[in-house]
Structures are given as structure tokens and as C-alpha cells.
Design an enzyme around this catalytic site. Structure first.
Site, PDB file in Angstrom:
ATOM      1  N   ASP A  75      27.951  -9.559  36.958  1.00 50.19           N
ATOM      2  CA  ASP A  75      28.454 -10.564  36.653  1.00 50.19           C
ATOM      3  C   ASP A  75      29.911 -10.002  35.443  1.00 50.19           C
ATOM      4  O   ASP A  75      29.700 -10.273  34.415  1.00 50.19           O
ATOM      5  CB  ASP A  75      27.998 -11.564  35.710  1.00 50.19           C
ATOM      6  CG  ASP A  75      28.120 -12.991  35.337  1.00 50.19           C
ATOM      7  OD1 ASP A  75      27.756 -13.534  34.469  1.00 50.19           O
ATOM      8  OD2 ASP A  75      29.371 -13.260  35.473  1.00 50.19           O
ATOM      9  N   PHE A  76      30.469  -9.380  36.112  1.00 53.17           N
ATOM     10  CA  PHE A  76      31.616  -8.804  35.313  1.00 53.17           C
ATOM     11  C   PHE A  76      32.727  -9.815  35.229  1.00 53.17           C
ATOM     12  O   PHE A  76      33.183 -10.445  36.110  1.00 53.17           O
ATOM     13  CB  PHE A  76      32.308  -7.601  36.001  1.00 53.17           C
ATOM     14  CG  PHE A  76      31.587  -6.128  35.873  1.00 53.17           C
ATOM     15  CD1 PHE A  76      32.286  -5.273  36.400  1.00 53.17           C
ATOM     16  CD2 PHE A  76      30.320  -6.404  35.575  1.00 53.17           C
ATOM     17  CE1 PHE A  76      31.327  -3.838  36.361  1.00 53.17           C
ATOM     18  CE2 PHE A  76      29.405  -5.124  35.412  1.00 53.17           C
ATOM     19  CZ  PHE A  76      29.930  -3.999  35.824  1.00 53.17           C
ATOM     20  N   GLU A  77      33.117 -10.123  33.773  1.00 49.89           N
ATOM     21  CA  GLU A  77      34.295 -11.170  33.513  1.00 49.89           C
ATOM     22  C   GLU A  77      35.376 -10.735  32.750  1.00 49.89           C
ATOM     23  O   GLU A  77      35.287  -9.236  32.340  1.00 49.89           O
ATOM     24  CB  GLU A  77      33.445 -12.179  32.899  1.00 49.89           C
ATOM     25  CG  GLU A  77      32.355 -13.055  33.863  1.00 49.89           C
ATOM     26  CD  GLU A  77      31.762 -14.356  33.124  1.00 49.89           C
ATOM     27  OE1 GLU A  77      32.083 -14.775  32.011  1.00 49.89           O
ATOM     28  OE2 GLU A  77      30.479 -14.679  33.405  1.00 49.89           O
ATOM     29  N   GLY A  78      36.113 -11.272  32.401  1.00 51.94           N
ATOM     30  CA  GLY A  78      37.396 -10.952  31.344  1.00 51.94           C
ATOM     31  C   GLY A  78      38.005  -9.691  31.792  1.00 51.94           C
ATOM     32  O   GLY A  78      38.703 -10.050  32.971  1.00 51.94           O
TER      33      GLY A  78
END
Length: 737
Positions: free
Chosen positions: A522-525
């Protein structure tokens, strides 16, 4: 009602329960659970607002013109009398009857008069508005059981039963062992578990909450003027077993405490015109979880009730692939449906005599059985047929997932407005639980740590031992529990090979420590961003992208084909790639556009699930070259259609991102308005599923196919769904069953 003085009567909520209110400050001195107090000037809503009832009536009118003679209402009163005497009482058979700001006491003998007394003698009153319950005095030597037995026998309509039940025709209760889930039962708050069980592999577990006693009931066809024996095994405190609608005297039996399995038995005779009765089991308010198993109703079957069909014969395989097995069998007389079991676990149902089981692993042997069912129940299982799938590409650990799965994130390391939910309390509807979150010690370290929510932030957090036990219990029930890495605050950038290797070792440590099934990314930003020169998603060169792909392939190889790998990118990192990829040919674009595409593409044969977050998103262009915004079914239809159809990256027809298999795709939605922007009502969720799996109810967006094998739904989060009374879960269950 609004009470300004002593209330000298009690209230019947219409479902065999009696409500009492006691003076403020005295609750601890009363026997029972869920005792409430109401002070002067309190407005009391009866019945509980939001609970459907059959009406309200007074059991003992203020004028004293009636007694507690209704059997269905007398029984709870007798239970309370027994508890009062067992606890000390006042030695003279007095017990609390009804009260608000004052007390009314009823002589136990008044509940079972040998002959009908005069009306004014039916209820003896001793208002005690200025004092609480009398302190216990030394009890006279007497047997409470004998007293109650004599009392019950003195009440008209109560008769003694012989200890030996007569020979019965058959057990006509359906699925009394809960081996077929809750089939045949209607439950307000029940589920099936594989431990503890009295026999077989399943039992009922239900937890009363608020004004719900967690009743499970079923209606059974019976014969008039016939005798029946109802029995079952229960565990827990204050567990009831009974029958309503008998046409004579409705019956129930109960236990105050059963730390281990205890058998409850009662009998009844049906009335002259009775053809159906409802049998039930339930707990009591605020007393905790109870269990029930092996419930039977022994007696003659009703006209037209019939018997369960025979077990199917002729089961065989007709087609085998690397990920599916097709079965067929002979029709069974009287059967209305069939159930397919894979390795002893229910897999799917069928209306005809064939079925295809999908989502299997290559080069793996499976055992299949089939049962036949009708309204009378389910047959025994057929003989086992074994089939071995052919070799093929990896299925990304999806072999053990059901055809349609519900995925949810569980706030495991923090609390917020939704509250902390223990893993053991997550309902069985959730097939994949992603533990949120594992986070890095720094953005570029690759060192991932998972810290469970501290008790100072989550007062009801379970111990590590209980948490690990809950993981094992979920896995035993066929569920998957993953560690989710990243989240909104967990930026992960594997810019070096050292960070890559640290990522692999630290994630492995988390998986091994808790015995997890796999990993969710869940890699964000700014976790994923493309270098200016990185323009081909099929051959990425950006170190953070290349190292992440390498790390995930290493983890997949380490844990094997059962390893579950899922991803939850935002639309900006995936579907936005249809228009823009990285900085673009001429530069100036956001380098994060489409940055997940090379990771998904490289791991497509190892990927179990991709559930793009169709929320917290800006407008995204679909394959119809129109912009679609959150808030309705069209957005989910358009975004999912892109994944299942494929699309040219950055508009280049020679550089197409190929479609994923439908069993690899789930739609990501927020569970409620509190969970994130982009919430849609259940009707819109259903419309999106109708369009994608049936190509009906599609609205304005023209899909490029029909995908009945679409894996299911994902939501942020389990906690927020619980906060919203399980709306999202209920929508999924109602649609996929």
C-alpha cells in the site's frame, strides 16, 4: 413513557422479555445482567427505539386486576424468582417484581396459586420508595429446585413429563449441527465456527449486544396433536433453547452457566391445528458469547415436510486445467440444489448437476464431494473424487480464496474515530484481512516494523498471544491474514540494494513472527516515482521500482505458491497512466503518474489481488475518453473496466498495459463517509457489480466485456464498516451470498 412516581407494573416488549428499571445507585444489588437505572425526570422509550416489536403491554396493571399467568411471560419471572432465592432472597419467597423510582414486591406463591384467588389478592404490594432491596436474612432450609418444581406443577397447563422420551420418528430439524453454515437458520447475530464444537466440524457462535439477545431460529413443519422432543448442546452463560407456536404451551429450557458443552432438553405437544413450530436458541443481554451445536427436534415429520435427499452418485471430472476443475454428477430425486465441497470445505453451490471450481493452483491434487439439498435439509456427502490440476503459470496464492472475496483493512497499529477492533471479532464474511500497517524506520531504510496498537491508545487491545491465536483461527477457517506495508504515513523508497535486502529480511521477520499468509503493498505519496529517463513500463530503470520488484519476487520465491501478494495503489498511480506516464516525453508531468504500472506488470503472474483505491481520487479519464468522478457506480465501472480490458499507456497504441485476469481484481471502496472521499451507497455498489459481472444496469459507461469471475470488493476499512453497522459487509453478502 415518562414516569414521575413509583411505577407498579412492568413492561412486556412483545418478545418474551420483561423490562425493569431500578432506583439509581442500587443496580449492583440486583441479580442479573444489563441492569439499568433511571432517575427522576428521565424519559424512557419503550420499546427500544429502532427495534421492531409486537407491541407493549403491562404484565401487572396498576389496578392489580391480573396476575402473571401467561406461560411465555411467567417463565422469565420464575427464572428470576429462582435466581433470587438461590442468591439468598429474604427467606420468605418475596422477590422484586417491578420498579422505577420505587419498588413493588410480589410473593412467589402469588405466581402459582392452586386456585384462582380474588383479583385484589393476585399481587401483594409493599412500596419501598425510600429504601433499597431488603438485606438477605438467614434462609430457612429449603430446596429451591423443589420449591420451583412444586410451583410449576401447581400452575394450570404445566404437566409432569416422564424421564424416558417416547420413541420418535425422525430428527426434523434442519442443519442442527451447523455443518452447512447457517443454512435453515435465521440469526440476528450468529456465525459458525470450527472451535469449539460438540461434534462434527462446526457449531454456532452468537454474541448478544444491546437489546439483541442473538437469537437463531428456524421454522419446522410438524403434525398436529403430536409429541416432540427438542434438545441441543450449549456453552456459555444464560443460554436458552425453546419452541414457539406449538399451539399448546410454548416451552423453553435454559442454563445459567455452562463452561463446557451441556445438553438442554424440553418436550411439547402440538395443538390440534398446529402444522409449524419455531425452534430457537438465544443468549441474554450483556452476558457474552454463547455456543450451540447438535440441535435436534425429534418427532413425526409434518405433511409435506419430507426428508433430505439421498447423497449424489456418479461424481466425476469432465475437464481439468491448471487453475480449474469441472465436475458432473447424477441428478438426485427431490433435490433442489447441490453443494460442492473441496477438500472437505464448502466451495460453491449449483442448481444443476455440474459445476466448475476455479482459483486452483497448478500441479495440485484436490478432493471433491457433492451433497444434495431440499427444504428438509442436506444429504450426506458423495464419495470423494480426486483431480490433479495441470502445470501452469502461478496463480498468486489465490488457490484458497473463494470465487468472490471480501477484503478489508484492520487498524492493527493505531486507533482513530472508528475504534479498535480485535482480530477475533472480525466476522467470517471477511476473506482477506490486511493488518494496517507495517512502516519503515525511515523512508529509505527498507527496515519495516510492525508495532501493535498500545494499550494507552487502544484500551481493548488483545495480548500478543491472543492476537496470534486469532490469526491461526482465521487461517483455520480458510481466511488470509496479511501485513500491509505503507499507508498514508508510511513512505517506502527502496533506492538502494541494501534497502531492498533489508526490506526482504524485515518483512520476512514480521510474516514469520505472526505466521501470516502474505503481503499487501500500500505504497502511497512519494514512495513510487519514475526517473525522467524511465519511459517504458515493461522495462523500468528507476532504482526504487527495480528494487521493489526484486524484493517482492524474492519473498514470493521464499514462501512459495501459497504466498498471497496484493496491492492497493491509488488511481493516480495506475489508471492515470492511460493519459500520462512519468514526466512524459517532454517533461513537466508529475513523475508519479502511472508509477505502479511497471510493478504490477512485472509481478502479474505472482499477483493475487489488485484492489485499486477508487477513493480519495480526482477525476480520471476512462476508455471512453470521458472524465469520471467519484461518488457513483460509473466511476467504479470505468476504473475496473480499464484493469480488465487493458489500455495504451500515455495514449501510445504500441505500448499497451495488458488486462489482468478477473480473479485478480477487486474493487476498492470506502466503507462509509467517515472512511474517505468517494463513498457510494449500497445500491451503487450493486449497480457496479451488476454491470461488471452481468453487463446489466450499466448506466452511461460502455464496458468492454463481462467478468462474472471478478474476485470481489475491498474496503477501507473493517473498523469503519463496524462503526457503520457492517453496511459494506452486508452489501457484499447480499450480492454474492
Amino acid at each position: 413513557m415518562c414516569s414521575t412516581g413509583p411505577a407498579r407494573y412492568s413492561i412486556d416488549f412483545g418478545d418474551d422479555r420483561v423490562g425493569f428499571f431500578v432506583p439509581p445507585g442500587t443496580a449492583a444489588r440486583w441479580i442479573g445482567t444489563g441492569v439499568r437505572t433511571a432517575g427522576s425526570g428521565t424519559w424512557i422509550v419503550v420499546p427500544y427505539s429502532g427495534r421492531a416489536t409486537r407491541g407493549v403491554r403491562r404484565l401487572v396493571p396498576p389496578d392489580g386486576s391480573a396476575a402473571l399467568t401467561d406461560p411465555a411471560l411467567r417463565e422469565p419471572a420464575m427464572h428470576e424468582a429462582a435466581a433470587w432465592l438461590a442468591g439468598g432472597g429474604d427467606g420468605e419467597g418475596w422477590r422484586p417484581e417491578t420498579l422505577t423510582t420505587g419498588l413493588v414486591w410480589t410473593k412467589l406463591s402469588a405466581l402459582h396459586p392452586p386456585t384462582p384467588p380474588e383479583p385484589e389478592a393476585l399481587v401483594e404490594r409493599a412500596p419501598l420508595a425510600l429504601r433499597g432491596p431488603r438485606p438477605p436474612r438467614a434462609r430457612r432450609p429449603r430446596s429451591v429446585l423443589a420449591l420451583l418444581t412444586a410451583a410449576l406443577l401447581a400452575v394450570p397447563g404445566i404437566t409432569a413429563l416422564s424421564s424416558a422420551a417416547r420413541a420418535a420418528d425422525a430428527d426434523i430439524a434442519r442443519n442442527g449441527g451447523f455443518e452447512s453454515g447457517l443454512d435453515g437458520w435465521t440469526c440476528t447475530a450468529g456465525t459458525t465456527v470450527d472451535s469449539p464444537v460438540h461434534s462434527g466440524s462446526s457449531a454456532l457462535r452468537a454474541t448478544p449486544a444491546g437489546s439483541d439477545d442473538a437469537q437463531c431460529a428456524q421454522t419446522v413443519t410438524v403434525q398436529p396433536n403430536a409429541q416432540y422432543t427438542l434438545s441441543g448442546y450449549v456453552r456459555g452463560s444464560y443460554v436458552y433453547l425453546g419452541a414457539n407456536g406449538t399451539g399448546t404451551t410454548d416451552v423453553s429450557t435454559w442454563t445459567q452457566s455452562a463452561p463446557d458443552w451441556q445438553k438442554l432438553t424440553t418436550t411439547f405437544t402440538t395443538g390440534a391445528a398446529t402444522t409449524q413450530v419455531t425452534v430457537y436458541t438465544h443468549g441474554w443481554y450483556g452476558t457474552g458469547t454463547y455456543y450451540a451445536d447438535d440441535i435436534s427436534l425429534v418427532g413425526p415429520g409434518g405433511s409435506g415436510a419430507g426428508q433430505p435427499p439421498n447423497a449424489p452418485t456418479g461424481l466425476k471430472t469432465t475437464a481439468v486445467t491448471s487453475s480449474s476443475v469441472t465436475l458432473s454428477w447424477s441428478a438426485v430425486s427431490g433435490a433442489t440444489r447441490y453443494t460442492v465441497y473441496r477438500d472437505g470445505t464448502k466451495s460453491q453451490t449449483a442448481s444443476g448437476t455440474s459445476a466448475t471450481v476455479t482459483g486452483l493452483s497448478g500441479s495440485t491434487a484436490y478432493g471433491f464431494q457433492v451433497t444434495a439439498s431440499n427444504d428438509a435439509g442436506e444429504s450426506a456427502k458423495s464419495a470423494v473424487v480426486t483431480a490433479t490440476t495441470s502445470a501452469g503459470t502461478g496463480t498468486g496464492g489465490s488457490a484458497d480464496l473463494p470465487t468472490h472475496a471480501l477484503v478489508g483493512y484492520l487498524h492493527a497499529s493505531f486507533a482513530n474515530g472508528s475504534g479498535y477492533t480485535r482480530l477475533a471479532d472480525v466476522p467470517d464474511s471477511w476473506n482477506v484481512v490486511d493488518l494496517a500497517f507495517g512502516e519503515p524506520t525511515s523512508p529509505t531504510s527498507g527496515d519495516i516494523r510492525f508495532h501493535r496498537c498500545p494499550v494507552t491508545e487502544c484500551p481493548n487491545v488483545e495480548s500478543d498471544a491472543d492476537f496470534k491465536a486469532a490469526i491461526k483461527a482465521k487461517q483455520a477457517a480458510g481466511k488470509k491474514v496479511l501485513i500491509s506495508i505503507g499507508g498514508q504515513n508510511g513512505q517506502v523508497q527502496l533506492t538502494t540494494t541494501a534497502a531492498r535486502d533489508t526490506f526482504v529480511s524485515s518483512v520476512s521477520n514480521i510474516i514469520d513472527t505472526y505466521g501470516l499468509d502474505g503481503l499487501d503493498i500500500d505504497f502511497e505519496g512519494h514512495s513510487l516515482s519514475l526517473d525522467t529517463s524511465d519511459t517504458d513500463f515493461k522495462n523500468p530503470t528507476t532504482p526504487a521500482i527495480v528494487n521493489l520488484i526484486s524484493a517482492l519476487k524474492t519473498l514470493r520465491a521464499k514462501y512459495g505458491s501459497k504466498f498471497v501478494l496484493s496491492m492497493a495503489p491509488e488511481t493516480f498511480f495506475v489508471q492515470m497512466g492511460y493519459q500520462y506516464y512519468g514526466t512524459g516525453k517532454w517533461g513537466g508531468q508529475d513523475p508519479r503518474c502511472g508509477a505502479y504500472l511497471p510493478v504490477i506488470y512485472a509481478l502479474r503472474d505472482d499477483l493475487t489481488l489488485l484492489h485499486v483505491q477508487d477513493y480519495n481520487s480526482g477525476p480520471i479519464m476512462g476508455l471512453d475518453n470521458q472524465y469520471h468522478s467519484m461518488g457513483g457506480a460509473d466511476f467504479h465501472i470505468a476504473m475496473t473496466d480499464m484493469l480488465l480490458t487493458g489500455f495504451p499507456v500515455a495514449g501510445d497504441p504500441n505500448n499497451v498495459f495488458p488486462p489482468l485476469r478477473p480473479d485478480q481484481v477487486a474493487i476498492g471502496m470506502p466503507a462509509s463517509t467517515n472512511a474517505g472521499n468517494g463513498y457510494v451507497a449500497p445500491s451503487e455498489v450493486t449497480r457496479a457489480l451488476d454491470c461488471l459481472t452481468k453487463r446489466t444496469n450499466c448506466g452511461s459507461y460502455p464496458t468492454h466485456g463481462t467478468w462474472p469471475a471478478l474476485r470481489g470488493l475491498m474496503t477501507w476499512s473493517v473498523n469503519w464498516d463496524r462503526y457503520s453497522n457492517w453496511e459494506f459487509q452486508n452489501t457484499f453478502d447480499a450480492y454474492f451470498g
